[in-house]
Write a protein that holds these residues in place. Sequence first.
Motif, PDB file in Angstrom:
ATOM      1  N   GLU A   1       0.872  -1.176   0.000  1.00 41.94           N
ATOM      2  CA  GLU A   1       0.000   0.000   0.000  1.00 41.94           C
ATOM      3  C   GLU A   1       0.911   1.229   0.000  1.00 41.94           C
ATOM      4  OE1 GLU A   1      -3.295   0.158  -0.341  1.00 41.94           O
ATOM      5  OE2 GLU A   1      -3.410  -2.019  -0.497  1.00 41.94           O
ATOM      6  N   ASN A   2       0.910   2.015   1.063  1.00 46.60           N
ATOM      7  CA  ASN A   2       1.799   3.186   1.105  1.00 46.60           C
ATOM      8  C   ASN A   2       2.737   3.128   2.319  1.00 46.60           C
ATOM      9  OD1 ASN A   2      -0.292   3.539   2.851  1.00 46.60           O
ATOM     10  ND2 ASN A   2      -0.415   5.760   2.589  1.00 46.60           N
ATOM     11  N   THR A   3       3.135   1.898   2.677  1.00 44.21           N
ATOM     12  CA  THR A   3       4.065   1.711   3.792  1.00 44.21           C
ATOM     13  C   THR A   3       5.326   0.988   3.334  1.00 44.21           C
ATOM     14  OG1 THR A   3       2.258   1.619   5.414  1.00 44.21           O
ATOM     15  CG2 THR A   3       4.380   0.700   6.084  1.00 44.21           C
ATOM     16  N   ILE A   4       6.468   1.656   3.532  1.00 41.05           N
ATOM     17  CA  ILE A   4       7.764   1.021   3.280  1.00 41.05           C
ATOM     18  C   ILE A   4       8.108   0.158   4.495  1.00 41.05           C
ATOM     19  CG2 ILE A   4      10.244   1.436   3.063  1.00 41.05           C
ATOM     20  CD1 ILE A   4       9.666   3.996   1.658  1.00 41.05           C
ATOM     21  N   SER A   5       8.596  -1.059   4.237  1.00 42.00           N
ATOM     22  CA  SER A   5       8.964  -1.928   5.351  1.00 42.00           C
ATOM     23  C   SER A   5      10.316  -2.592   5.097  1.00 42.00           C
ATOM     24  CB  SER A   5       7.904  -3.004   5.582  1.00 42.00           C
ATOM     25  OG  SER A   5       7.841  -3.866   4.461  1.00 42.00           O
TER      26      SER A   5
END
Length: 657
Positions: A612-616
Amino acid sequence: MNKTLAILFLLFLSLSTHAQNFNFGAITYDDYEFDRKKLDSNANAIVLKEFGTASIQRDDNTGSLELIFEHHVKIKIYNKEGFKEANIVIPTYKDESREETISDLKASTFNYVDNNFVETVMDKKAIFVENRSKYTILTKFTLPNLKEGSVIEYSYRLKSPNLFNFKTWEFQSNIPKVISEYLVYIPGIYNYNVSLRGFQKLTDQKVELSKECLRLSGVAIDCSKINYMMKNIPAFIEEDNMTAPSNFKSAIYFELSDVQNLNGGKTSYTKTWKDVDYELSSYKTLGDQMKRKDVFKDLIPEITKESTNDLDKAKAVYNYIKKQIKWNNYYGKYSEDNIKKALENRSGNVADVNLSLIAALSAAGLDAEAVILSTRDNGTVNKLYPVMSDFNYLVAKVNIADKSYLLDATEPLLPFGLLPLRCINDQGRVINLKKPSYWIDLKASQKTTTNYILTGKMTTDGKIIGTLTTHTMGYAAYSKRKDILKYSSPEEYVEKLDERLTRIKILDHKISNLDSVENSLIEKYEVEFTINDGTNKDQFYFSPFFINTISKNPFNLNERTYPVDLGAASDERIIVSVLLPEKYQLIEKPKDMAIALPNAGGRYILQTGLDENTISMSQILQFNNAIYQPEEYLFLKEFYSKIIQNQKTEFLLKKAN
């Protein structure tokens, strides 16, 4: 001269010239022009010649026997990095009644000027003496007038009352050597166990008979004249994660086995552990102190009043000793005086502290023993026969049910059962007052663990604001607690930490379990840092490797001839989660990795992504062994190289249409 006599003459000539000191100041053009490529093209300095001799002689003034050691060395300096080889430190040792002394010290620097060698003699005023400790004296000097290309030379004479260890000779040092030669004269009445340690082997060894080298009570005694030689010796390069260099440098060691008395009897110095056990158990400074339950008898009920079992009792006693007796920073396997005085003064050496712990544990009805050991910087101990001078430290061992715990009460910041890293060195010898002594492995009882969790949000102007939480246990927690407590308060520590962090700004903090050493140390920081200047909001790079970045390989040798000793297994985990302000596409990212060391020695796992819009990012770095053997070295080196290479890559993010 007939053929047989000629051969014998030549043989005699080769033996006599083979083991011979060289003349001081006889510098040649070959010395000055010596091509380091013959040994090591990267060397900053090289030992051109080194000669030593040692013998046992009778002092005419006192009538006592002493060791006379003479050392002479000539070194070529190639560049400014090599200037440090002109800083000479000669250690000597003393006790209450005896002391080693240095005499006939001379040193000169030779420079080639206008086709001639010009000698600069060191002024005797340049020599100074430092009392390093109550037992160690350092004689220091620096050679004068150093230039790139200088040849330096020095020699000295050492007189020692210590005949037990004769005189160790180190063939290998931190710079290469062309030739290193050691000549010893050992009287026939002395029997030494001689051992060569290290990876390098002798080039040559010759033994002759030296007639009437010593006279005692009118009796002439012959000597063994032994010449040890090693040529073209590579430098011993120290890397991180190792125990004492003396364990691995190529050197000759001597230990006195026995002495034949002139009256026909023999005095044996190589004892059995049975002999040593009896002696130690009756020593006033060791065995007698272990028995001093009376010192703590009246204190134990109060110390253990809240304990419900033996383990609780042991922990209560351990914590009491940690608080009551402060370590004075001296090592030792014997009490300096006695544990009663140490308790009254609230201070003592290692043995005072831990013999007090043993006596207190015994007073509490627990099964406690002493463990003598050699610290990591002191070298390993001889396993073939007892050499008490090998041991320099003492800790406690308590046995509860079917489990044993090794304890050292000198470090208040260590949890119960975890020895200081300095003690994690091969094996120690357990001394029990009622049973024979035995060997025990000295291993870390806990894995070193560190967990980092960063959760944050990126702002539209390229900043990340979030929370960084760190959990540490084992030696990592000990080191961190030690760092924090150097400061007057945790707040001052955080303030200094904030100053050191160039990219990250600490907005708020909370440190938990600072004094609860049995628990994980928890640090929680509210942080802010910039990853881009916000000028290009459509596309930007972002590196997730900003926590404990591995930018330098700790293993850089082409070959390592000694083990990699980490002290303890370790586990480090990093989790990063950053919420982006808008929808982005992932153009590039660090490659996911899963690499392992042979024989389940360790692993590195990396996973990165955009969901989605989360860098991990999730990263695991594990070393499952405390010690890796030399044949595993190149695997470790390659393991780190792959990690470093991958950590150079970044996320490339582009705004979604």
